[in-house]
Write a protein that holds these residues in place. Structure first.
Motif, PDB file in Angstrom:
ATOM      1  N   LYS A 188     -12.038  -7.738  43.626  1.00  0.00           N
ATOM      2  CA  LYS A 188     -12.156  -6.306  43.360  1.00  0.00           C
ATOM      3  C   LYS A 188     -13.393  -5.956  42.543  1.00  0.00           C
ATOM      4  CE  LYS A 188      -7.201  -5.417  43.703  1.00  0.00           C
ATOM      5  NZ  LYS A 188      -6.007  -4.778  43.095  1.00  0.00           N
ATOM      6  N   GLN A 189     -14.121  -6.951  42.070  1.00  0.00           N
ATOM      7  CA  GLN A 189     -15.355  -6.672  41.342  1.00  0.00           C
ATOM      8  C   GLN A 189     -16.516  -6.489  42.318  1.00  0.00           C
ATOM      9  OE1 GLN A 189     -15.570  -6.192  37.891  1.00  0.00           O
ATOM     10  NE2 GLN A 189     -13.377  -6.179  38.265  1.00  0.00           N
ATOM     11  N   GLU A 198     -13.497  -9.398  48.033  1.00  0.00           N
ATOM     12  CA  GLU A 198     -12.188  -9.953  48.361  1.00  0.00           C
ATOM     13  C   GLU A 198     -12.286 -11.476  48.383  1.00  0.00           C
ATOM     14  OE1 GLU A 198     -11.118  -8.261  52.103  1.00  0.00           O
ATOM     15  OE2 GLU A 198     -10.777  -6.246  51.261  1.00  0.00           O
ATOM     16  N   LEU A 199     -11.134 -12.122  48.313  1.00  0.00           N
ATOM     17  CA  LEU A 199     -11.117 -13.586  48.296  1.00  0.00           C
ATOM     18  C   LEU A 199     -11.850 -14.173  49.506  1.00  0.00           C
ATOM     19  CD1 LEU A 199      -7.436 -14.273  47.146  1.00  0.00           C
ATOM     20  CD2 LEU A 199      -9.524 -14.444  45.765  1.00  0.00           C
ATOM     21  N   GLY A 200     -11.705 -13.526  50.652  1.00  0.00           N
ATOM     22  CA  GLY A 200     -12.314 -14.017  51.887  1.00  0.00           C
ATOM     23  C   GLY A 200     -13.828 -13.889  51.924  1.00  0.00           C
ATOM     24  N   GLY A 202     -30.109 -19.500  49.531  1.00  0.00           N
ATOM     25  CA  GLY A 202     -28.769 -18.932  49.573  1.00  0.00           C
ATOM     26  C   GLY A 202     -28.179 -18.643  48.204  1.00  0.00           C
ATOM     27  N   THR A 203     -27.167 -17.785  48.204  1.00  0.00           N
ATOM     28  CA  THR A 203     -26.351 -17.508  47.021  1.00  0.00           C
ATOM     29  C   THR A 203     -24.931 -17.921  47.355  1.00  0.00           C
ATOM     30  OG1 THR A 203     -27.688 -15.611  46.314  1.00  0.00           O
ATOM     31  CG2 THR A 203     -25.430 -15.753  45.473  1.00  0.00           C
ATOM     32  N   ARG A 204     -24.415 -18.849  46.558  1.00  0.00           N
ATOM     33  CA  ARG A 204     -23.028 -19.276  46.771  1.00  0.00           C
ATOM     34  C   ARG A 204     -22.108 -18.374  45.971  1.00  0.00           C
ATOM     35  NH1 ARG A 204     -20.352 -23.485  48.819  1.00  0.00           N
ATOM     36  NH2 ARG A 204     -22.290 -24.629  49.180  1.00  0.00           N
ATOM     37  N   LEU A 205     -21.294 -17.602  46.660  1.00  0.00           N
ATOM     38  CA  LEU A 205     -20.360 -16.669  46.019  1.00  0.00           C
ATOM     39  C   LEU A 205     -18.952 -17.249  46.030  1.00  0.00           C
ATOM     40  CD1 LEU A 205     -19.621 -13.847  44.842  1.00  0.00           C
ATOM     41  CD2 LEU A 205     -19.227 -13.119  47.201  1.00  0.00           C
ATOM     42  N   THR A 206     -18.339 -17.245  44.869  1.00  0.00           N
ATOM     43  CA  THR A 206     -16.930 -17.633  44.744  1.00  0.00           C
ATOM     44  C   THR A 206     -16.171 -16.445  44.181  1.00  0.00           C
ATOM     45  OG1 THR A 206     -17.527 -19.943  44.336  1.00  0.00           O
ATOM     46  CG2 THR A 206     -15.295 -19.247  43.734  1.00  0.00           C
ATOM     47  N   VAL A 207     -15.164 -16.007  44.934  1.00  0.00           N
ATOM     48  CA  VAL A 207     -14.318 -14.890  44.493  1.00  0.00           C
ATOM     49  C   VAL A 207     -12.961 -15.460  44.112  1.00  0.00           C
ATOM     50  CG1 VAL A 207     -13.321 -12.668  45.104  1.00  0.00           C
ATOM     51  CG2 VAL A 207     -15.540 -13.346  46.061  1.00  0.00           C
ATOM     52  N   THR A 208     -12.553 -15.223  42.874  1.00  0.00           N
ATOM     53  CA  THR A 208     -11.277 -15.800  42.384  1.00  0.00           C
ATOM     54  C   THR A 208     -10.209 -14.735  42.230  1.00  0.00           C
ATOM     55  OG1 THR A 208     -11.916 -15.528  40.082  1.00  0.00           O
ATOM     56  CG2 THR A 208     -12.544 -17.582  41.147  1.00  0.00           C
TER      57      THR A 208
END
Lengths: 112, 115
Positions: free
Chosen positions: B16-17, B83-85, B109-115
């Motif tokens: 949600k951020q 979102e997590l996905g 690249g930018t590695r995005l992790t959504v928790t």
């Protein structure tokens, strides 16, 4: 529906031997094919390409073969070196399109 | 010659951020691409720019994703809300239309992790 398929997730080859990476495609409109190489934590790097008017393109140790009737291409690396260990992506495009369609990649490990 | 520059390289956010990624293409390259690469998959195109114009955004999830390329150079890709996905590597690429239009040059690249 995957239009570009790399059916081997991984491949191990002894140093000095030949590495053969395979790629199949389903879309008959594709007329240009590329191979990209990717190291961990880096972006894909262009390696070699081939137009559908050719059946072979060579650049140093790398050769790409195209079989249009079988909708199949392969990348040959001879001789294989430990620095070749990476993930290799096959990509395809067609005239007038700027979009590359990628396969899932094949992880090549060259064993010293 | 400098390659494609992306920042940040890594980003961890809560769902949600909002999050934004920045790309500076190779000098002189008028075409810029944003790709998303999920784990174990090849890159998939999100949007393509010709100079300032988004000429192909058909695969961009427009409800939460937006992009801009002001002055036809740098570009920003935004996700709001995440979102997590959305966890993936976001790749920027550039090319010069008119020569070898198929060959694209990618950033790290930018590695995005959504928790």
């Amino acid at each position: 529906d995957q239009q570009v398929k790399q059916n081997s997730p991984s491949l191990s080859v002894q140093e000095g031997r030949i590495s053969i990476l395979n790629c199949d495609y389903t879309n008959s409109m594709f007329d240009y094919f590329l191979w990209y190489k990717k190291y961990p934590a880096e972006g894909p790097t262009f390696l070699i390409s081939i137009s559908s008017i050719k059946d072979k393109n060579e650049d140093g140790r790398f050769t790409v073969f195209l079989n249009k009737s079988a909708k199949h291409l392969s990348l040959h690396i001879v001789p294989s070196q430990p620095g070749d260990s990476a993930v290799y992506f096959c990509a395809a495009s067609w005239a007038g399109s700027y979009q590359l369609t990628f396969g899932k990649g094949t992880k090549l490990s060259v064993i010293p | 010659e400098a390659g494609v520059v992306q920042s940040p390289r890594y980003k961890i956010i809560e769902k949600k951020q909002p999050v934004a990624f920045w790309c500076n293409p190779i000098s002189g390259h008028n075409t810029l691409y944003w790709y998303r690469q999920n784990l174990g998959q090849g890159p998939e195109l999100l949007i393509r720019y010709e100079n300032e114009e988004a000429v192909d955004d058909s695969q961009l999830p427009k409800d939460r994703f937006s992009a801009e390329r002001l002055k036809g150079v740098d570009s920003t890709l935004k996700i709001q809300p995440a979102e997590l996905g959305d966890s993936a590597v976001y790749l920027c690429a550039s090319s010069f239309s008119g020569v070898s239009t198929y060959e694209q040059y990618f950033g790290p690249g930018t590695r995005l992790t959504v928790t």
